[in-house]
Design a protein around this motif. Structure first.
Motif, PDB file in Angstrom:
ATOM      1  N   ARG A  92      71.462  -5.888-163.875  1.00  0.00           N
ATOM      2  CA  ARG A  92      71.686  -7.279-164.280  1.00  0.00           C
ATOM      3  C   ARG A  92      70.512  -8.166-163.844  1.00  0.00           C
ATOM      4  O   ARG A  92      70.003  -8.971-164.621  1.00  0.00           O
ATOM      5  N   GLU A  93      70.071  -7.991-162.607  1.00  0.00           N
ATOM      6  CA  GLU A  93      68.953  -8.800-162.115  1.00  0.00           C
ATOM      7  C   GLU A  93      67.670  -8.465-162.857  1.00  0.00           C
ATOM      8  O   GLU A  93      66.884  -9.352-163.205  1.00  0.00           O
ATOM      9  N   LEU A  94      67.462  -7.190-163.125  1.00  0.00           N
ATOM     10  CA  LEU A  94      66.264  -6.780-163.852  1.00  0.00           C
ATOM     11  C   LEU A  94      66.268  -7.347-165.261  1.00  0.00           C
ATOM     12  O   LEU A  94      65.224  -7.806-165.764  1.00  0.00           O
ATOM     13  N   HIS A  95      67.412  -7.332-165.915  1.00  0.00           N
ATOM     14  CA  HIS A  95      67.533  -7.904-167.251  1.00  0.00           C
ATOM     15  C   HIS A  95      67.125  -9.368-167.244  1.00  0.00           C
ATOM     16  O   HIS A  95      66.353  -9.828-168.105  1.00  0.00           O
ATOM     17  N   GLU A  96      67.576 -10.116-166.274  1.00  0.00           N
ATOM     18  CA  GLU A  96      67.249 -11.535-166.182  1.00  0.00           C
ATOM     19  C   GLU A  96      65.760 -11.754-165.931  1.00  0.00           C
ATOM     20  O   GLU A  96      65.130 -12.626-166.555  1.00  0.00           O
ATOM     21  N   ARG A  97      65.178 -10.964-165.051  1.00  0.00           N
ATOM     22  CA  ARG A  97      63.767 -11.164-164.699  1.00  0.00           C
ATOM     23  C   ARG A  97      62.839 -10.723-165.830  1.00  0.00           C
ATOM     24  O   ARG A  97      61.800 -11.334-166.075  1.00  0.00           O
ATOM     25  N   LEU A  98      63.209  -9.654-166.540  1.00  0.00           N
ATOM     26  CA  LEU A  98      62.400  -9.225-167.674  1.00  0.00           C
ATOM     27  C   LEU A  98      62.516 -10.206-168.834  1.00  0.00           C
ATOM     28  O   LEU A  98      61.544 -10.410-169.585  1.00  0.00           O
ATOM     29  N   PHE A  99      63.662 -10.817-168.992  1.00  0.00           N
ATOM     30  CA  PHE A  99      63.845 -11.833-170.027  1.00  0.00           C
ATOM     31  C   PHE A  99      62.867 -12.983-169.813  1.00  0.00           C
ATOM     32  O   PHE A  99      62.297 -13.529-170.766  1.00  0.00           O
ATOM     33  N   ASP A 100      62.640 -13.357-168.544  1.00  0.00           N
ATOM     34  CA  ASP A 100      61.705 -14.433-168.224  1.00  0.00           C
ATOM     35  C   ASP A 100      60.251 -13.977-168.350  1.00  0.00           C
ATOM     36  O   ASP A 100      59.386 -14.754-168.765  1.00  0.00           O
ATOM     37  N   ALA A 101      59.967 -12.719-168.011  1.00  0.00           N
ATOM     38  CA  ALA A 101      58.592 -12.228-167.985  1.00  0.00           C
ATOM     39  C   ALA A 101      58.060 -11.837-169.351  1.00  0.00           C
ATOM     40  O   ALA A 101      56.844 -11.836-169.578  1.00  0.00           O
ATOM     41  N   LEU A 102      58.954 -11.505-170.292  1.00  0.00           N
ATOM     42  CA  LEU A 102      58.545 -10.980-171.590  1.00  0.00           C
ATOM     43  C   LEU A 102      59.150 -11.822-172.713  1.00  0.00           C
ATOM     44  O   LEU A 102      60.222 -11.501-173.244  1.00  0.00           O
ATOM     45  N   PRO A 103      58.496 -12.889-173.120  1.00  0.00           N
ATOM     46  CA  PRO A 103      59.005 -13.730-174.208  1.00  0.00           C
ATOM     47  C   PRO A 103      59.223 -12.907-175.478  1.00  0.00           C
ATOM     48  O   PRO A 103      58.389 -12.092-175.864  1.00  0.00           O
ATOM     49  N   GLY A 104      60.342 -13.114-176.103  1.00  0.00           N
ATOM     50  CA  GLY A 104      60.654 -12.394-177.334  1.00  0.00           C
ATOM     51  C   GLY A 104      61.222 -11.013-177.121  1.00  0.00           C
ATOM     52  O   GLY A 104      61.417 -10.267-178.093  1.00  0.00           O
ATOM     53  N   ALA A 105      61.518 -10.647-175.874  1.00  0.00           N
ATOM     54  CA  ALA A 105      62.001  -9.305-175.589  1.00  0.00           C
ATOM     55  C   ALA A 105      63.414  -9.086-176.123  1.00  0.00           C
ATOM     56  O   ALA A 105      64.246  -9.991-176.101  1.00  0.00           O
TER      57      ALA A 105
END
Length: 269
Positions: A92-105
């Motif tokens: 869950r935390e990784l999903h949130e952080r990758l959402f912020d780091a990778l626009p359009g993911a």
């Protein structure tokens, strides 16, 4: 060279053709290996269903390490064991952080039995990965899964290498990120899940050392396996990371690079 006790091979870009099928030469070579008493293992990022739905594979494999080492598929019993899931809180935390780091993911959760996603785009370029479970954009992707074998992330128009560079600063205990070079996807697994560690564990359960294993691969996620095996072969068109990790080279997948080495090892010429 003495014959190995185990042949371990990646699938896409290594053993399988561009159509996702097993070429006859590779099929014949692995069958001959088994007839000589050699164990054969597929070691792949694919989920188990994307292995057993290729009918030519089952007769020439003793097992398949799947989801980059998170799951083990037994071809004899047709059972899947999820050995190294990503803890749900970490996913869950990784999903949130990758959402912020990778626009359009775009994201999906692979459970080992099915894949949950909020976008049909994740289906493109992936073989035999149904059943798909499609959620609404606002639904809790991780919460809808009973287990997480892999968190899959794709950014249309990007590359796996670019995505990895943009996300590599994310340090989350217990999680590892993999990429496939130019393919616009990264996969996140538990840190214990790697092709090398999973293959080593499978071999150890059978009393087999690294020195008796020959491995084949072509991508960065194959590096742990190629580095662990006593002899390893990077395909002719392999990613530089795979080439650096392997002890040797062989022909491309389209030229039957796996079969070339197996035939030589077993003196089948």
């Amino acid at each position: 060279m003495p014959a190995p006790k185990v042949i371990a091979t990646d699938l896409d870009g290594t053993l399988l053709g561009r159509d996702g099928r097993l070429p006859p030469r590779n099929q014949k070579a692995l069958q001959a290996a088994r007839e000589h008493g050699v164990l054969t293992v597929a070691v792949t990022a694919r989920a188990p269903r994307a292995v057993y739905r290729i009918p030519e594979l089952a007769p020439v494999l003793d097992a398949a390490v799947c989801c980059n080492g998170a799951a083990l598929y037994d071809t004899a019993t047709q059972r899947t064991e999820l050995r190294h899931p990503v803890p749900l809180a970490a996913a869950r935390e990784l999903h949130e952080r990758l959402f912020d780091a990778l626009p359009g993911a775009l994201f999906a959760v692979e459970t080992g039995e099915r894949q949950l996603t909020q976008s049909t785009f994740l289906q493109e370029g992936v073989h035999l990965n149904d059943p798909w479970v499609f959620l609404e954009p606002g639904d809790d992707l991780v919460g809808a899964a009973d287990a997480v074998a892999q968190l899959v992330v794709r950014v249309p128009g990007s590359t796996g290498e670019a995505m990895y560079e943009a996300a590599r600063h994310i340090e989350l205990p217990g999680v590892r990120l993999w990429h496939w070079g130019s393919f616009p996807e990264i996969e996140c697994t538990a840190v214990e899940a790697s092709k090398g560690a999973a293959l080593a564990a499978w071999c150890a359960e059978r009393g087999i050392d690294a020195a008796d294993v020959v491995a084949f691969g072509d991508m960065p996620n194959d590096v742990p396996m190629l580095a662990w095996a006593g002899r390893s072969y990077a395909m002719a068109d392999a990613h530089p990371d795979a080439v650096a990790a392997a002890t040797d080279r062989t022909g491309s997948a389209s030229d039957g690079g796996v079969a070339q080495i197996v035939e030589a090892l077993l003196d089948l010429a």
